[in-house]
Write a protein that holds these residues in place. Structure first.
Motif, PDB file in Angstrom:
ATOM      1  N   MET A   1    -124.518  51.771  89.844  1.00 30.78           N
ATOM      2  CA  MET A   1    -124.276  50.685  90.574  1.00 30.78           C
ATOM      3  C   MET A   1    -124.993  49.763  88.781  1.00 30.78           C
ATOM      4  SD  MET A   1    -123.082  49.244  93.931  1.00 30.78           S
ATOM      5  CE  MET A   1    -124.352  48.711  94.150  1.00 30.78           C
ATOM      6  N   HIS A   2    -124.648  48.697  89.408  1.00 30.77           N
ATOM      7  CA  HIS A   2    -124.729  47.727  88.367  1.00 30.77           C
ATOM      8  C   HIS A   2    -125.244  48.448  87.057  1.00 30.77           C
ATOM      9  CE1 HIS A   2    -126.339  45.925  91.826  1.00 30.77           C
ATOM     10  NE2 HIS A   2    -124.959  45.327  91.879  1.00 30.77           N
ATOM     11  N   PRO A   3    -124.622  49.359  86.610  1.00 27.73           N
ATOM     12  CA  PRO A   3    -125.144  50.356  85.089  1.00 27.73           C
ATOM     13  C   PRO A   3    -125.754  49.405  83.682  1.00 27.73           C
ATOM     14  CG  PRO A   3    -122.523  50.658  84.998  1.00 27.73           C
ATOM     15  CD  PRO A   3    -123.063  49.425  86.728  1.00 27.73           C
ATOM     16  N   LEU A   4    -124.625  47.678  83.746  1.00 25.13           N
ATOM     17  CA  LEU A   4    -125.691  46.787  82.365  1.00 25.13           C
ATOM     18  C   LEU A   4    -126.453  46.079  82.452  1.00 25.13           C
ATOM     19  CD1 LEU A   4    -124.265  46.441  80.049  1.00 25.13           C
ATOM     20  CD2 LEU A   4    -123.225  44.512  80.484  1.00 25.13           C
ATOM     21  N   LEU A   5    -126.593  45.358  83.424  1.00 25.89           N
ATOM     22  CA  LEU A   5    -128.015  44.486  84.557  1.00 25.89           C
ATOM     23  C   LEU A   5    -128.889  45.711  84.069  1.00 25.89           C
ATOM     24  CD1 LEU A   5    -128.809  41.909  85.220  1.00 25.89           C
ATOM     25  CD2 LEU A   5    -128.655  42.873  87.945  1.00 25.89           C
ATOM     26  N   LYS A   6    -128.978  47.198  84.689  1.00 21.55           N
ATOM     27  CA  LYS A   6    -129.979  47.862  84.219  1.00 21.55           C
ATOM     28  C   LYS A   6    -130.642  48.395  83.105  1.00 21.55           C
ATOM     29  CE  LYS A   6    -129.414  50.521  88.537  1.00 21.55           C
ATOM     30  NZ  LYS A   6    -128.906  52.389  89.077  1.00 21.55           N
TER      31      LYS A   6
END
Length: 622
Positions: A1-6
């Motif tokens: 979930m949300h790999p770039l945002l992390k």
């Protein structure tokens, strides 16, 4: 979930991404925002509408060195997520958690705290002017919604900023979430905006005089007028240009191909500059797009089902006020209703449905609302200004000068008085009793339950002079409904006889006093409970009777500094009743800003619930 945002903990990491990754980041940011607010509640629609704009601003500008100011802060959740607070978003609006608004003490990326609207341009201008004096080239960027632009303070700031043309690095982002752009107009406007904000256009514009410098003055003047005339035909920013701003837009606030080049170009230009960005409130979450008002501020909800109507059948005080005003409006056509951009929040949407020609939403313009009401009152009408307690602060001069000094029959219905909960210190109705009771000739009252609210509203519209009626946020007591009737102004009531301890309460704390009295009675302690009803004028006979007890406590949800309890003490001292040795204590809000949290949490923490009052009494009797 949300790999770039992390991978994004600070904006400098965002600025290291290739432009091609920004679309994915925005999509993940939007999903994370929806997931967060579904669990915590909060202001969802506005935040979803600025996801791309938030990413673009942090991508182009060097925050926090460049100052980014969000007007009101309703839309600041994506900003919080990108500025080191993602892992704490689960605490949003909860006690000891993140604020629902921008907060200077929370992050260096919040250069200015806000909870009331229309302050951003003034603050940003101050920061830009400070930057100039310090020899810095940093920018101050104010993001303000089209609704907030209705406030007079905005035009004061724009007018002042225009005095400093080409001298301050001030950029105003007008976030217009009401206008929709058709494909043709939007594409042309975006193209024109990029050209106008680019170096080529700037050089051409500045070069008009150089190219025609050797031509006669009349021809030069005609050329310049033609240039301005053509620009005025092509762009809708004439007003801002006349105020001294360079205007660019409108552009699509969800399109990075428009946002990035425009922001980069205006970053290189001298200010002040206004960029008109069109967004959609609730963007990317279909229920919020369809019902932006419903999703402006929400309680926790199930994402799959969306926001569902509350199952609690107990009416709120706001609903009782709204229903009563409609009843009274049917009987008296002189009654008018006024709101400052809060028809749903204050309940006036119901009055507007019944009497559309007698209900006025003046926009976010509290000062105008009050003086507009004064004008109606001068002509024989009875205006009811429905306004949150915290927002009446913004019109204090008009309240005194335009209404009360002239003894005009304007009714101020102050919603959200006292502790408000999750919205925190910017919205707490903590000061109205203090600033209202200082005004001569103003009647100030507060109901203990919904029937008293109905009676007090009837009393207010019949009074013939200025009246302020404060009532709390939240559910009423669900009592059998009584027909509204006029009360005697300045007359309280005795709810329970008692000679040992007197509890004199105003408003919602009356029922706390009753619970305390019942508990103490179990221990054989004789307690009297007095519902003051009026903070001004006080029921002096009632207070003389209460003062016969050995211990007198006042209860209120207002700051103790100059509030109801202070008024009682002033009377007791003036009347000589303190000379007999009665012990008096005031219970209310302390002399500090009240943080965010649930109403129950805050009342317990401040010892304003029954347990807290009992604890205070036991300490006094030791």
């Amino acid at each position: 979930m949300h790999p770039l945002l992390k991978t994004i903990h600070e904006p400098h990491q965002l600025r290291a991404l290739p432009e091609s990754s920004l679309r994915q980041l925005a999509d993940e940011l939007r999903e994370f925002t929806i997931d967060t607010v579904a669990k915590t509640g909060g202001h969802l629609g506005a935040s979803l509408g600025v996801v791309e704009l938030t990413v673009a601003l942090h991508y182009v500008f060097d925050t926090p060195e460049d100052r980014l100011i969000w007007d009101v802060g309703h839309q600041s959740y994506p900003h919080k997520i990108l500025t080191g607070r993602r892992e704490r978003m689960a605490t949003l609006r909860q006690r000891h958690g993140l604020s629902g608004f921008t907060n200077r003490s929370e992050s260096p990326y919040d250069p200015f705290g806000a909870g009331h609207s229309s302050t951003s341009i003034s603050a940003a201008l101050g920061m830009a002017m400070a930057s100039r004096r310090q020899g810095s080239d940093r920018h101050a960027i104010a993001v303000i919604g089209d609704g907030a632009m209705t406030a007079g303070m905005v035009f004061e700031a724009l007018n002042n900023a225009g005095d400093h043309q080409k001298q301050v690095n001030l950029i105003v982002i007008l976030n217009d979430n009401e206008m929709s752009i058709s494909a043709n107009v939007g594409a042309f406007s975006a193209y024109l905006s990029r050209i106008m904000s680019g170096r080529t256009y700037t050089r051409l514009k500045g070069g008009t005089g150089r190219m025609l410098g050797r031509i006669s003055p009349p021809l030069l003047d005609a050329a310049r007028k033609a240039e301005e005339h053509v620009k005025g035909l092509l762009t809708p920013g004439t007003l801002f240009e006349e105020l001294g701003f360079d205007y660019f837009g409108p552009i699509d606030g969800h399109d990075f191909n428009q946002l990035l080049p425009t922001l980069r170009n205006v970053r290189e230009l001298p200010g002040p500059i206004l960029v008109h960005v069109v967004t959609k409130k609730g963007k990317g979450f279909m229920p919020a797009e369809k019902n932006p008002c419903t999703y402006h501020g929400v309680n926790p909800f199930d994402r799959r089902q969306g926001v569902t109507p509350a199952r609690d059948v107990t009416p709120s005080y706001t609903q009782v006020f709204a229903e009563t005003l409609v009843e009274l409006g049917r009987a008296d056509p002189r009654i008018m209703a006024i709101t400052a951009a809060m028809p749903e929040g204050t309940g006036l949407n119901e009055f507007n449905e019944q009497f559309p020609d007698r209900c006025f939403d003046v926009g976010i313009a509290e000062q105008h609302a009050v003086t507009f009401a004064a004008g109606l009152a001068c002509e024989g009408y009875i205006p009811v200004v429905a306004i949150y307690s915290t927002f009446l602060q913004r019109a204090y001069d008009q309240l005194i000068h335009d209404v009360v000094l002239q003894k005009l029959p304007v009714v101020f219905a102050l919603d959200r008085a006292g502790i408000v909960g999750a919205d925190g210190p910017t919205h707490a109705g903590a000061y109205d009793l203090t600033f209202l009771r200082a005004i001569p000739d103003l009647v100030v009252m507060a109901p203990a339950d919904e029937n008293e609210l109905r009676h007090m509203l009837a009393t207010a519209v019949a009074h013939g002079g200025p009246v302020a009626l404060r009532y709390p946020r939240g559910s009423a007591l669900n009592l059998p409904r009584e027909s509204p009737r006029k009360l005697t102004v300045g007359e309280g009531r005795i709810l329970r006889e008692g000679r040992e301890i007197a509890l004199v309460a105003l408003g919602q704390p009356v029922h706390v006093a009753l619970r305390v009295a019942e508990k103490l009675a179990e221990d054989g302690i004789d307690v009297g409970v007095y519902d003051a009803r009026f903070a001004k004028p006080l029921d002096e006979a009632l207070l003389r009777q209460a003062a016969q007890a050995g211990l007198l406590l006042t209860l209120e949800e207002n700051t103790l500094c100059g509030g109801f309890g202070a008024a009682v003490l002033e009377f007791l001292a003036r009347d000589g009743l303190l000379d007999a040795g009665i012990k008096v204590r005031n219970i209310g809000l302390p002399d500090r800003f009240i943080p965010h949290g649930t109403q129950a949490e805050l009342r317990a923490e401040l010892e304003l619930d029954a347990a807290g009052v009992l604890h205070t009494i036991h300490l006094l009797r030791m």
